[in-house]
Design a protein around this motif. Structure first.
Motif, PDB file in Angstrom:
ATOM      1  N   GLY A  90       0.150 -11.360  -6.683  1.00  0.00           N
ATOM      2  CA  GLY A  90      -0.814 -12.055  -7.722  1.00  0.00           C
ATOM      3  C   GLY A  90      -1.926 -12.464  -6.736  1.00  0.00           C
ATOM      4  N   GLU A  91      -1.732 -12.889  -5.565  1.00  0.00           N
ATOM      5  CA  GLU A  91      -2.843 -13.198  -4.836  1.00  0.00           C
ATOM      6  C   GLU A  91      -3.770 -12.112  -4.329  1.00  0.00           C
ATOM      7  OE1 GLU A  91      -1.034 -17.322  -3.377  1.00  0.00           O
ATOM      8  OE2 GLU A  91      -0.702 -15.662  -2.138  1.00  0.00           O
ATOM      9  N   GLY A 146      -6.444  -8.690 -13.632  1.00  0.00           N
ATOM     10  CA  GLY A 146      -5.173  -8.929 -12.878  1.00  0.00           C
ATOM     11  C   GLY A 146      -4.047  -8.823 -13.694  1.00  0.00           C
ATOM     12  N   THR A 147      -3.803  -9.524 -14.904  1.00  0.00           N
ATOM     13  CA  THR A 147      -2.812  -9.486 -15.792  1.00  0.00           C
ATOM     14  C   THR A 147      -2.621  -8.035 -16.427  1.00  0.00           C
ATOM     15  OG1 THR A 147      -3.381 -11.739 -16.357  1.00  0.00           O
ATOM     16  CG2 THR A 147      -1.852 -10.710 -18.037  1.00  0.00           C
ATOM     17  N   ALA A 148      -3.738  -7.633 -16.838  1.00  0.00           N
ATOM     18  CA  ALA A 148      -3.701  -6.241 -17.551  1.00  0.00           C
ATOM     19  C   ALA A 148      -3.167  -5.223 -16.519  1.00  0.00           C
ATOM     20  CB  ALA A 148      -4.814  -5.731 -17.946  1.00  0.00           C
ATOM     21  N   VAL A 149      -3.699  -5.234 -14.957  1.00  0.00           N
ATOM     22  CA  VAL A 149      -3.181  -4.177 -14.180  1.00  0.00           C
ATOM     23  C   VAL A 149      -1.513  -4.489 -13.805  1.00  0.00           C
ATOM     24  CG1 VAL A 149      -3.499  -3.487 -11.667  1.00  0.00           C
ATOM     25  CG2 VAL A 149      -5.444  -3.525 -13.429  1.00  0.00           C
ATOM     26  N   ALA A 150      -1.131  -5.683 -13.545  1.00  0.00           N
ATOM     27  CA  ALA A 150       0.108  -5.785 -13.228  1.00  0.00           C
ATOM     28  C   ALA A 150       0.911  -5.379 -14.336  1.00  0.00           C
ATOM     29  CB  ALA A 150       0.315  -7.440 -12.992  1.00  0.00           C
ATOM     30  N   GLU A 151       0.433  -5.771 -15.515  1.00  0.00           N
ATOM     31  CA  GLU A 151       1.483  -5.268 -16.688  1.00  0.00           C
ATOM     32  C   GLU A 151       1.541  -3.726 -16.686  1.00  0.00           C
ATOM     33  OE1 GLU A 151       3.714  -5.743 -20.130  1.00  0.00           O
ATOM     34  OE2 GLU A 151       2.817  -7.305 -18.903  1.00  0.00           O
ATOM     35  N   GLN A 152       0.311  -3.130 -16.604  1.00  0.00           N
ATOM     36  CA  GLN A 152       0.497  -1.498 -16.757  1.00  0.00           C
ATOM     37  C   GLN A 152       1.033  -0.998 -15.423  1.00  0.00           C
ATOM     38  OE1 GLN A 152      -3.465   0.130 -16.086  1.00  0.00           O
ATOM     39  NE2 GLN A 152      -2.787   2.306 -16.827  1.00  0.00           N
ATOM     40  N   VAL A 163      -7.875  -0.521  -8.718  1.00  0.00           N
ATOM     41  CA  VAL A 163      -8.426   0.071 -10.034  1.00  0.00           C
ATOM     42  C   VAL A 163      -8.907  -1.320 -10.877  1.00  0.00           C
ATOM     43  CG1 VAL A 163      -7.221   2.192 -10.464  1.00  0.00           C
ATOM     44  CG2 VAL A 163      -6.139  -0.241 -11.168  1.00  0.00           C
ATOM     45  N   LEU A 164      -8.842  -2.530 -10.291  1.00  0.00           N
ATOM     46  CA  LEU A 164      -9.136  -3.797 -10.900  1.00  0.00           C
ATOM     47  C   LEU A 164     -10.503  -3.971 -11.663  1.00  0.00           C
ATOM     48  CD1 LEU A 164      -7.911  -6.516  -8.457  1.00  0.00           C
ATOM     49  CD2 LEU A 164      -7.118  -6.433 -10.654  1.00  0.00           C
ATOM     50  N   HIS A 165     -11.448  -3.163 -10.910  1.00  0.00           N
ATOM     51  CA  HIS A 165     -12.960  -3.260 -11.494  1.00  0.00           C
ATOM     52  C   HIS A 165     -12.998  -2.159 -12.072  1.00  0.00           C
ATOM     53  CE1 HIS A 165     -12.684  -0.903  -8.012  1.00  0.00           C
ATOM     54  NE2 HIS A 165     -13.822  -0.532  -7.975  1.00  0.00           N
TER      55      HIS A 165
END
Lengths: 245, 309
Positions: free
Chosen positions: A100-101, A121-127, A155-157
């Protein structure tokens, strides 16, 4: 000249990069359309990584020009950097930060606001199937997960063009399949993917590929076209025919 | 017929790190002239097995012998007979390509005449010739790997242990590298090799699929697909993403759908599931074929089963 959707995601004309007497990239012309999955193949030392570093605005070309998302890199390197994601051969994660960090840190690097960092962050971690591991350290995870995290950070941005330099090196077949599912998802979501690999089965998964040898592009086309025109049964076969021993 | 005694013999090998079991009940033999491949995901225990054979890690239980010497009681004897290339091989970054090769030739006490011949052969395979005078630190990742391989192959011990030697190496060099391994085997060396490339698994004489410290199955690579206990369909569709989404919504439960470029592979079990798959795709312009499983398909499904156990 910025347009909403340029004709080419990546365009190069006569792109050349020399180091002292060594020409790493030699008069390269490429045209990659938006949303393509473009396989950038070649022998070790052929100039693939150097080309990618030029396209990412990290190296200045010696001659020629390249446009990334319609922007000339010679005059718009900083703007280019904001529109691309780059995952290098030796991707750099912070081993003493949790998953997460790491995502939060890279969100900050890419200039996202605090609410954007949380949301993305949440969306990417989920995907990427990383949600359950957000509080773990990368060193506690198998390499396949670390590599997914590295992809996540790039891909965060929501970059329009993603440069992946040997993203699946040394990863087992199960993790590689998962990784390619993610690449397809990103492409279907509108991103252009520019990927290097030494796995010739992965070359077959690309829409089009180029093969580089000693700084030059020696083959370009869809895997089907290349196999047909070289009378080859596989991309492995094509590669062995076009790269000089 | 002459039955050679095995170069490497592992019997009921066991190794744990704290509570983590790295290798469990592992037995295998490698004969002179044989290329034995270890295949498996990261963390399967491949590296631990290799370190035990190299007499670098002691097993907690079971027995490991190299050329008749027990690794636990005679580790120095074992080391006289082996060459070992770990995943992270140390080159001297300040030495050039040529100097690194010369250094390892000295270290292994390779006679001068032999060294010249071998160096030529290794330069040819690695195509590092044009980079002879470049310092190792300035090579690309794949070129460093090739130089490490060349350094390891400067000597010819009876048993060669190579831990993922070709990761990051391009297809042409991999082909040439495997030709060298074949030559070494033909001259009687025994080779233990791990690889994430399934095409390389096919080049081994025998392979073992490892998962969670155990051997799931072992044998000649062409016999491995016989362990595939499912059925496989290949689907060529005009719009692959759409066909995939459709299968995930209206296809039967419990199938695995993977995309391979312009086609999908669907692993399923029953004739009833196949009917559902076909009717689900009736509106797509899709061609559906039954295809034989590859060693990779077998590996992937065996691993899924191994994990869910």
């Amino acid at each position: 000249m910025t347009r909403a959707q340029p004709e080419y995601a990546v365009l190069t004309r006569g792109l050349t990069k020399r180091f002292d007497n060594f020409t790493a990239v030699d008069d390269v012309d490429l045209a990659v359309r938006p949303r393509e999955i473009f396989g950038f193949l070649g022998a070790n030392g052929a100039g693939k990584t150097t080309t990618i570093r030029v396209l990412c605005g990290l190296l200045v070309p010696s001659a020629g020009e390249a446009w990334v998302d319609g922007l000339p890199i010679s005059s718009s390197a900083d703007q280019v950097k904001r529109r691309i994601g780059y995952m290098s051969q030796r991707f750099s994660l912070y081993m003493d930060l949790t998953i997460g960090e790491n995502l939060e840190f890279y969100g900050g690097v890419y200039g996202l606001s605090a609410p954007e960092i949380t949301e993305r962050g949440t969306a990417v971690a989920e995907q990427l199937g990383l949600s359950a591991f957000r509080d773990r350290l990368p060193s506690d995870l198998p390499p396949g997960y670390r590599q997914r995290l590295a992809l996540g950070c790039s891909v965060l941005h929501q970059p329009r063009i993603l440069f992946l330099d040997e993203p699946t090196g040394g990863v087992d077949p199960v993790a590689r399949r998962t990784f390619w599912d993610l690449i397809y998802d990103l492409s279907e979501g509108g991103a252009t993917v520019f990927v290097t690999t030494h796995y010739m089965d992965e070359a077959e998964y690309c829409g089009r590929v180029s093969i580089m040898d000693r700084g030059r592009i020696v083959a370009l086309g869809s895997p089907q076209e290349l196999k047909r025109s070289h009378g080859a049964v596989s991309m492995q076969d094509v590669f062995l025919k076009v790269v000089q021993p | 017929m002459n039955y050679a005694s095995p170069s490497v013999r592992l019997a009921h090998l066991h190794k744990a790190y704290g509570k983590t079991v790295a290798v469990e009940e592992l037995s295998l033999e490698i004969l002179p002239g044989e290329i034995f491949g270890l295949i498996g995901p990261d963390g399967a225990g491949k590296t631990t097995v290799m370190r035990i054979v190299a007499a670098l890690t002691l097993p907690d239980g079971g027995q490991a012998e190299v050329m008749g010497h027990d690794v636990a009681t005679h580790p120095m004897r074992v080391k006289e007979h082996i060459g070992y290339m770990p995943q992270r091989f140390s080159l001297y970054p300040d030495l050039t390509v040529a100097e690194n090769l010369r250094f390892f030739a000295d270290l292994y006490k390779v006679p001068t005449a032999e060294r010249i011949v071998r160096e030529q052969r290794l330069m040819q395979f690695s195509r590092l010739g044009p980079f002879r005078k470049r310092r190792a630190a300035q090579l690309s990742g794949g070129m460093k790997q090739k130089l490490a391989l060349a350094c390891t192959l400067m000597h010819t011990p009876e048993v060669l242990i190579l831990d993922e030697p070709t990761t990051g190496v391009d297809p042409l060099s991999r082909q040439e590298f495997w030709a060298i391994l074949r030559e070494l085997a033909a001259s009687g060396q025994a080779l233990l090799v791990s690889t994430p490339y399934m095409d390389e698994a096919l080049l081994c004489h025998r392979v073992a699929l490892m998962h969670n410290g155990r051997v799931l199955t072992a044998g000649q690579p062409h016999d491995i697909p016989a362990h595939f206990k499912h059925r496989l369909l290949e689907i060529v569709a005009g719009d692959v993403p759409r066909a995939r989404k459709r299968l995930l919504t209206c296809g039967p439960a419990g199938i695995q759908v993977s995309r391979f470029g312009d086609r999908l592979h669907v692993v399923y079990g029953t004739a009833d599931q196949e009917r559902q798959i076909r009717s689900c795709l009736a509106e797509e312009s899709a061609e559906i074929f039954t295809v034989p499983p590859s060693i990779e398909d077998t590996f992937v499904t065996l691993m899924h089963e191994g994990s869910s156990r």
